[in-house]
Design a protein around this motif. Structure first.
Motif, PDB file in Angstrom:
ATOM      1  N   VAL A  55       0.877  -1.150   0.001  1.00 24.73           N
ATOM      2  CA  VAL A  55       0.048   0.004   0.014  1.00 24.73           C
ATOM      3  C   VAL A  55       0.875   1.202  -0.020  1.00 24.73           C
ATOM      4  CG1 VAL A  55      -1.721   1.228   1.249  1.00 24.73           C
ATOM      5  CG2 VAL A  55      -1.855  -1.172   0.966  1.00 24.73           C
ATOM      6  N   LEU A  56       1.749   1.068   0.949  1.00 23.12           N
ATOM      7  CA  LEU A  56       2.956   2.517   0.797  1.00 23.12           C
ATOM      8  C   LEU A  56       3.652   2.681  -0.626  1.00 23.12           C
ATOM      9  CD1 LEU A  56       4.706   2.282   4.026  1.00 23.12           C
ATOM     10  CD2 LEU A  56       2.996   3.855   3.435  1.00 23.12           C
ATOM     11  N   SER A  57       3.893   1.574  -1.083  1.00 20.80           N
ATOM     12  CA  SER A  57       4.564   1.520  -2.325  1.00 20.80           C
ATOM     13  C   SER A  57       3.675   2.185  -3.464  1.00 20.80           C
ATOM     14  CB  SER A  57       4.951   0.102  -2.850  1.00 20.80           C
ATOM     15  OG  SER A  57       6.079  -0.424  -2.143  1.00 20.80           O
ATOM     16  N   TRP A  58       2.321   1.720  -3.221  1.00 21.62           N
ATOM     17  CA  TRP A  58       1.291   2.214  -4.295  1.00 21.62           C
ATOM     18  C   TRP A  58       1.110   3.699  -4.145  1.00 21.62           C
ATOM     19  CZ3 TRP A  58      -1.888  -0.146  -7.893  1.00 21.62           C
ATOM     20  CH2 TRP A  58      -2.680   0.323  -8.472  1.00 21.62           C
ATOM     21  N   VAL A  59       1.134   4.157  -2.976  1.00 19.19           N
ATOM     22  CA  VAL A  59       0.841   5.676  -2.590  1.00 19.19           C
ATOM     23  C   VAL A  59       2.392   6.397  -3.184  1.00 19.19           C
ATOM     24  CG1 VAL A  59       0.776   7.377  -0.665  1.00 19.19           C
ATOM     25  CG2 VAL A  59      -0.529   5.133  -0.784  1.00 19.19           C
ATOM     26  N   ILE A  60       3.416   5.970  -2.699  1.00 19.04           N
ATOM     27  CA  ILE A  60       4.448   6.610  -2.898  1.00 19.04           C
ATOM     28  C   ILE A  60       5.042   6.703  -4.343  1.00 19.04           C
ATOM     29  CG2 ILE A  60       7.132   6.783  -2.560  1.00 19.04           C
ATOM     30  CD1 ILE A  60       6.555   5.756   0.468  1.00 19.04           C
ATOM     31  N   PHE A  61       4.976   5.482  -5.055  1.00 20.03           N
ATOM     32  CA  PHE A  61       5.647   5.418  -6.314  1.00 20.03           C
ATOM     33  C   PHE A  61       4.630   5.527  -7.546  1.00 20.03           C
ATOM     34  CE2 PHE A  61       8.325   2.515  -3.740  1.00 20.03           C
ATOM     35  CZ  PHE A  61       9.426   3.278  -3.577  1.00 20.03           C
ATOM     36  N   GLU A  62       3.139   5.431  -6.988  1.00 22.59           N
ATOM     37  CA  GLU A  62       2.181   5.269  -8.091  1.00 22.59           C
ATOM     38  C   GLU A  62       2.532   4.686  -9.333  1.00 22.59           C
ATOM     39  OE1 GLU A  62       1.794   9.463  -9.158  1.00 22.59           O
ATOM     40  OE2 GLU A  62       0.674   9.842  -7.144  1.00 22.59           O
ATOM     41  N   PRO A  63       2.753   3.236  -9.144  1.00 25.32           N
ATOM     42  CA  PRO A  63       3.293   2.246 -10.314  1.00 25.32           C
ATOM     43  C   PRO A  63       2.075   2.315 -11.530  1.00 25.32           C
ATOM     44  CG  PRO A  63       2.486   1.072  -8.548  1.00 25.32           C
ATOM     45  CD  PRO A  63       2.620   2.414  -7.634  1.00 25.32           C
ATOM     46  N   VAL A  64       2.730   2.227 -12.512  1.00 22.36           N
ATOM     47  CA  VAL A  64       1.504   2.220 -13.722  1.00 22.36           C
ATOM     48  C   VAL A  64       1.666   0.692 -14.193  1.00 22.36           C
ATOM     49  CG1 VAL A  64       1.051   2.993 -16.153  1.00 22.36           C
ATOM     50  CG2 VAL A  64       2.565   4.404 -14.573  1.00 22.36           C
TER      51      VAL A  64
END
Lengths: 167, 271
Positions: A121-130
């Motif tokens: 979830v943190l990665s999703w928020v910080i990096f906004e992966p496509v």
């Protein structure tokens, strides 16, 4: 009840620990660079959580920072972002590590799954992966796969560290 | 994190860290390198003959085209003088490099080249293949360089539509696709139009093909067109690329070198 009780000491297993991290980091890189596998959890992070829960004489926060910085370099993400995520994971593990050691395998696996969900979830928020559809599934599969792998990893690492100490 | 994301203040730290993990990455790519090595060995003689014939034909065509190149170069120099162009890119210095591995993760799209500081490769050099622009070198170690692909979401390229000269900015979207922004609704853009680098910003040299337009939509509530384009470079398939150096020099025969040259051109002696 018949299990041998012993306490892991850093000085006795330091080379095992260092080479373990190196091997895990190489394995993680291999999965991504050679095989394009993205649903596998980071073995380095699982090892970090294992050592945080087992090696109670250290806080492992600096190790988490170092691993995070190297992960940022390898993944071309802003320096310190993975370090922040890993430090938070270790911090939460530090708060429960004594009780975590006494959990049964299934409960440990669920805890690890929840921790890795938090990291994703943190990665999703910080990096906004496509992510296209297939990679989106892989991205959210990571915590589940880590929960499944954890009991095997835990058992293997305990056996190996026991050997490193007494052989 | 903020400093690294918004500036290049930590680029030397990043280069140092990349140098430290380089042996691990090389070890990690051993399986794919071994696979390619053995796959090459199993190519049949017939395949090699066909490839050889295709390359010979290509070579012949390129040589034929090259015969006109000196004449065209002279023509461009003369036109530049007439148009009073102050500076331009001289013939770019080119290096050939091999791609050692790709990293097409959800977070970033990069690949590593087998040339670094020791081969005089610097950050901000452009990388092209035989079809068009592939990316930009962002990090360099003594023996390797990391290239950010044009499809990476963090990259923005000043471009123009070759047919009309309309300028815009191309941004990556990770799925082997680019979106071209800031092109006014009144502009003429057709599907299939070639998008080339505009040369603004002095990072990407002017005139290199970037992508071809695949879709154009006119949103009602926005002043700009929504343009999607597919890169012309064979991203993900190339194994050899060219590194361009961006030395912008004032040509020695520029108008700014002296009045005598200007007079020569005005009198038609330069033709």
């Amino acid at each position: 009840m018949s299990d041998k009780v012993y306490v892991l000491e850093f000085c006795q297993i330091k080379w095992f620990l260092i080479f373990g991290y190196l091997a895990a980091f190489t394995f993680d890189s291999m999965l991504k660079l050679s095989f394009d596998i993205y649903f596998a959890p980071s073995l380095t992070v699982l090892l970090l959580l294992f050592w945080t829960s087992q090696l109670t004489c250290k806080t492992h926060l600096f190790t988490a920072f170092l691993i995070g910085i190297f992960t940022d370099t390898a993944m071309n993400t802003p320096l310190g972002s993975h370090a922040l995520i890993f430090i938070l994971l270790v911090f939460f593990m530090l708060r429960i590590r004594l009780s975590f050691k006494s959990y049964p395998a299934w409960q440990q696996a669920i805890t690890i799954g929840l921790y890795l969900t938090f990291a994703q979830v943190l990665s999703w928020v910080i990096f906004e992966p496509v992510l296209p559809n297939s990679q989106l599934i892989s991205f959210w599969l990571v915590p589940w796969v880590s929960a499944i792998l954890w009991p095997f990893l835990y058992k293997t690492m305990l056996t190996l560290s026991h050997r490193a100490m007494f052989d | 994190m903020v400093s690294d994301h918004y500036s290049h203040a930590l680029s030397s730290v990043r280069n140092l860290l990349l140098t430290a993990i380089e042996p691990i990455e090389k070890l990690a790519t051993l399986p794919i390198t071994a696979y390619h090595f053995f796959q090459q060995d199993y190519e049949t003689i017939e395949d090699l003959k066909q490839a050889n014939q295709r390359l010979a034909t290509e070579n012949l065509l390129l040589k034929a085209e090259q015969q006109q190149l000196p004449q065209l170069r002279l023509e461009i120099t003369r036109l530049n003088q007439l148009l009073n162009t102050a500076s331009q890119l001289e013939r770019s210095k080119i290096q050939i490099a091999n791609i050692s591995h790709y990293n097409l993760s959800p977070y970033s799209q990069t690949f590593m080249l087998d040339k670094g500081y020791l081969d005089k490769v610097d950050p901000n050099q452009c990388v092209i293949d035989s079809h068009g622009l592939i990316g930009l070198i962002t990090q360099v170690t003594p023996t390797s360089a990391k290239v950010q692909l044009i499809t990476d979401a963090d990259i923005a390229i000043p471009v123009r539509i070759q047919r009309t000269g309309q300028r815009g900015i191309a941004k990556g979207s990770h799925f082997n696709e680019l979106s071209v922004q800031f092109i006014a609704k009144s502009s003429s853009v057709n599907i299939g139009d070639l998008i080339v680098t505009s040369g603004l910003g002095s990072v990407y040299p002017k005139g290199y093909p970037v992508a071809r337009v695949t879709s154009v939509t006119k949103p009602k509530d926005q002043p700009y067109l929504e343009i999607k384009a597919r890169p012309v470079a064979k991203i993900g398939q190339a194994d050899k690329v060219l590194i361009l150096s961006n030395d912008i020099k004032i040509p020695s025969n520029s108008l700014f070198q002296g009045d005598s040259k200007l007079k020569l051109i005005r009198n038609g002696a330069g033709k």
